[in-house]
Scaffold this active site. Structure first.
Site, PDB file in Angstrom:
ATOM      1  N   ASP A 100       5.123   1.248 -10.549  1.00  0.00           N
ATOM      2  CA  ASP A 100       4.103   1.382 -11.599  1.00  0.00           C
ATOM      3  C   ASP A 100       2.701   1.406 -10.976  1.00  0.00           C
ATOM      4  O   ASP A 100       1.697   1.538 -11.688  1.00  0.00           O
ATOM      5  CB  ASP A 100       4.247   0.313 -12.684  1.00  0.00           C
ATOM      6  CG  ASP A 100       4.141  -1.097 -12.157  1.00  0.00           C
ATOM      7  OD1 ASP A 100       3.876  -1.272 -10.952  1.00  0.00           O
ATOM      8  OD2 ASP A 100       4.323  -2.042 -12.950  1.00  0.00           O
ATOM      9  N   SER A 101       2.656   1.336  -9.636  1.00  0.00           N
ATOM     10  CA  SER A 101       1.406   1.633  -8.921  1.00  0.00           C
ATOM     11  C   SER A 101       0.989   3.076  -9.176  1.00  0.00           C
ATOM     12  O   SER A 101      -0.107   3.486  -8.776  1.00  0.00           O
ATOM     13  CB  SER A 101       1.578   1.390  -7.415  1.00  0.00           C
ATOM     14  OG  SER A 101       2.734   2.047  -6.937  1.00  0.00           O
ATOM     15  N   ASP A 144      10.375   1.268 -11.381  1.00  0.00           N
ATOM     16  CA  ASP A 144       9.814   0.091 -12.055  1.00  0.00           C
ATOM     17  C   ASP A 144      10.002   0.199 -13.562  1.00  0.00           C
ATOM     18  O   ASP A 144       9.746   1.261 -14.148  1.00  0.00           O
ATOM     19  CB  ASP A 144       8.309   0.002 -11.781  1.00  0.00           C
ATOM     20  CG  ASP A 144       7.980  -0.940 -10.643  1.00  0.00           C
ATOM     21  OD1 ASP A 144       8.795  -1.834 -10.345  1.00  0.00           O
ATOM     22  OD2 ASP A 144       6.897  -0.778 -10.047  1.00  0.00           O
ATOM     23  N   LYS A 175      13.474  -1.970 -11.223  1.00  0.00           N
ATOM     24  CA  LYS A 175      12.816  -3.178 -10.709  1.00  0.00           C
ATOM     25  C   LYS A 175      12.005  -3.802 -11.837  1.00  0.00           C
ATOM     26  O   LYS A 175      11.393  -3.080 -12.636  1.00  0.00           O
ATOM     27  CB  LYS A 175      11.891  -2.838  -9.535  1.00  0.00           C
ATOM     28  CG  LYS A 175      11.034  -4.022  -9.061  1.00  0.00           C
ATOM     29  CD  LYS A 175      10.449  -3.807  -7.682  1.00  0.00           C
ATOM     30  CE  LYS A 175       9.154  -3.054  -7.624  1.00  0.00           C
ATOM     31  NZ  LYS A 175       8.033  -3.665  -8.385  1.00  0.00           N
ATOM     32  N   GLU A 199       5.802 -10.049  -2.744  1.00  0.00           N
ATOM     33  CA  GLU A 199       4.480  -9.447  -2.506  1.00  0.00           C
ATOM     34  C   GLU A 199       3.408 -10.502  -2.246  1.00  0.00           C
ATOM     35  O   GLU A 199       3.239 -11.447  -3.029  1.00  0.00           O
ATOM     36  CB  GLU A 199       4.087  -8.581  -3.716  1.00  0.00           C
ATOM     37  CG  GLU A 199       2.737  -7.911  -3.547  1.00  0.00           C
ATOM     38  CD  GLU A 199       2.522  -6.719  -4.475  1.00  0.00           C
ATOM     39  OE1 GLU A 199       3.464  -6.312  -5.190  1.00  0.00           O
ATOM     40  OE2 GLU A 199       1.396  -6.193  -4.481  1.00  0.00           O
TER      41      GLU A 199
HETATM   42  O1  KIV Z   1       4.429  -0.537  -8.011  1.00  0.00           O
HETATM   43  C1  KIV Z   1       4.594  -0.630  -6.773  1.00  0.00           C
HETATM   44  O2  KIV Z   1       4.248   0.266  -5.999  1.00  0.00           O
HETATM   45  C2  KIV Z   1       5.221  -1.846  -6.264  1.00  0.00           C
HETATM   46  C3  KIV Z   1       5.213  -2.051  -4.778  1.00  0.00           C
HETATM   47  C4  KIV Z   1       3.846  -2.356  -4.335  1.00  0.00           C
HETATM   48  C5  KIV Z   1       6.187  -3.056  -4.358  1.00  0.00           C
HETATM   49  O3  KIV Z   1       5.703  -2.639  -7.012  1.00  0.00           O
END
Ligand code: KIV
Length: 281
Positions: free
Chosen positions: A61-62, A100, A130, A199
């Site tokens: 979700d980044s 995610d 995730k 993290e």
């Molecule tokens: O959303 C994401 O990219 C993440 C990673 C930083 C682990 O959760």
């Protein structure tokens, strides 16, 4: 007793030709073979990561900060994530594709979480989901795993909780939060996660947690004692430059390279140097 990743496995190639499954990741932990994970949000990037031998590709979700230009991850929707996960899935043959579940798609109740995890697998083709949190989501994790969808946990600095934390500083530096993290990792393991992302927590704590659970722990800003490492691809490539924590090793400075290429193209067009006769019909 699993071998520690730093002891390494001389023959890590035994895993490199095999389609990555959650079982393979467990075998890699047991063999002490470090797991390489990166993020992707589109077909082209996913294909490059897969061709490079990355073991796990996270549709994170980044996407919010990297692709949408937002400050936090909290506004990402199921529609965004299903769309990006479906693009990534098309580019991948070997790596495990994990997507995610966005903020508030799994917290209201476990029925809704189950439905949304199902969408990620059925509509996007993700092979696992995730989600963030420990004790609060353990029961939900169990239900998702029970229907056959692998779940990856996420502890430590979980960006979906940024408004609670109020800062992106390293987490679990005090004993109370460190104890909660130790407990949450065990609860997630018992609930059936196949892996946990840790993290931005102290390296010694991350190593301890990694050694205390049977599932692979993938670190980001959590030191070298984890079973694997993950970074946001755009950060490690130096494409996204507004985010510079010390845990991001830069493997390129592609922002400058790309900007330079765009500038040369613009100059060529303005100078009527492009297209040439060879580039014309
Ligand atoms: O959303 C994401 O990219 C993440 C990673 C930083 C682990 O959760």
């Amino acid at each position: 007793m699993s071998q520690h990743p730093e002891q390494g496995n001389a023959d890590s190639t035994v895993f490199s030709d095999r389609k990555v499954t959650t079982n393979l990741l467990t075998q890699m932990k047991e063999a002490g073979t470090p797991i390489a994970a990166l993020t992707a949000y589109d077909y082209t990037m996913a294909q490059l990561l897969d061709q490079a031998g990355v073991d796990l590709i996270l549709v994170g979700d980044s996407v919010s900060t990297v692709m949408q230009g937002l400050e936090t991850t909290v506004t990402v929707t199921m529609e965004h994530m299903v769309y990006h996960a479906s693009l990534v899935r098309r580019g991948v043959e070997r790596a495990l594709v994990v997507a995610d579940l966005p903020f508030m798609s799994y917290q209201v109740n476990s029925d809704e979480a189950l439905r949304n995890a199902g969408r990620m697998v059925k509509e996007a083709g993700a092979e696992a989901v995730k989600l963030g949190g420990g004790r609060v989501v353990a029961e939900t994790v169990g239900r998702i795993v029970d229907v056959g969808i692998p779940v990856m946990g996420h502890l430590g600095l979980t960006p979906q909780s940024i408004h609670k934390f109020g800062t992106y500083q390293v987490r679990a530096t005090d004993e109370k939060e460190a104890d909660e993290l130790r407990r949450d990792a065990k609860l997630l393991e018992q609930a059936g996660v196949f892996s946990i992302v840790l993290e931005k927590v102290p390296a010694a704590l991350a190593r301890e947690v990694t050694e205390s659970v049977s599932v692979p722990v993938i670190g980001i800003g959590a030191g070298g004692g984890c079973d694997g490492q993950i970074l946001v691809s755009h950060d490690m490539l130096g494409i996204c430059t507004r985010f510079n924590p010390r845990f991001v090793r830069k493997y390129g400075n592609f922002a400058d390279e790309m900007r330079g290429a765009f500038e040369r193209f613009t100059e060529d067009v303005r100078g009527r140097d492009f297209p040439s006769e060879d580039e014309s019909y």
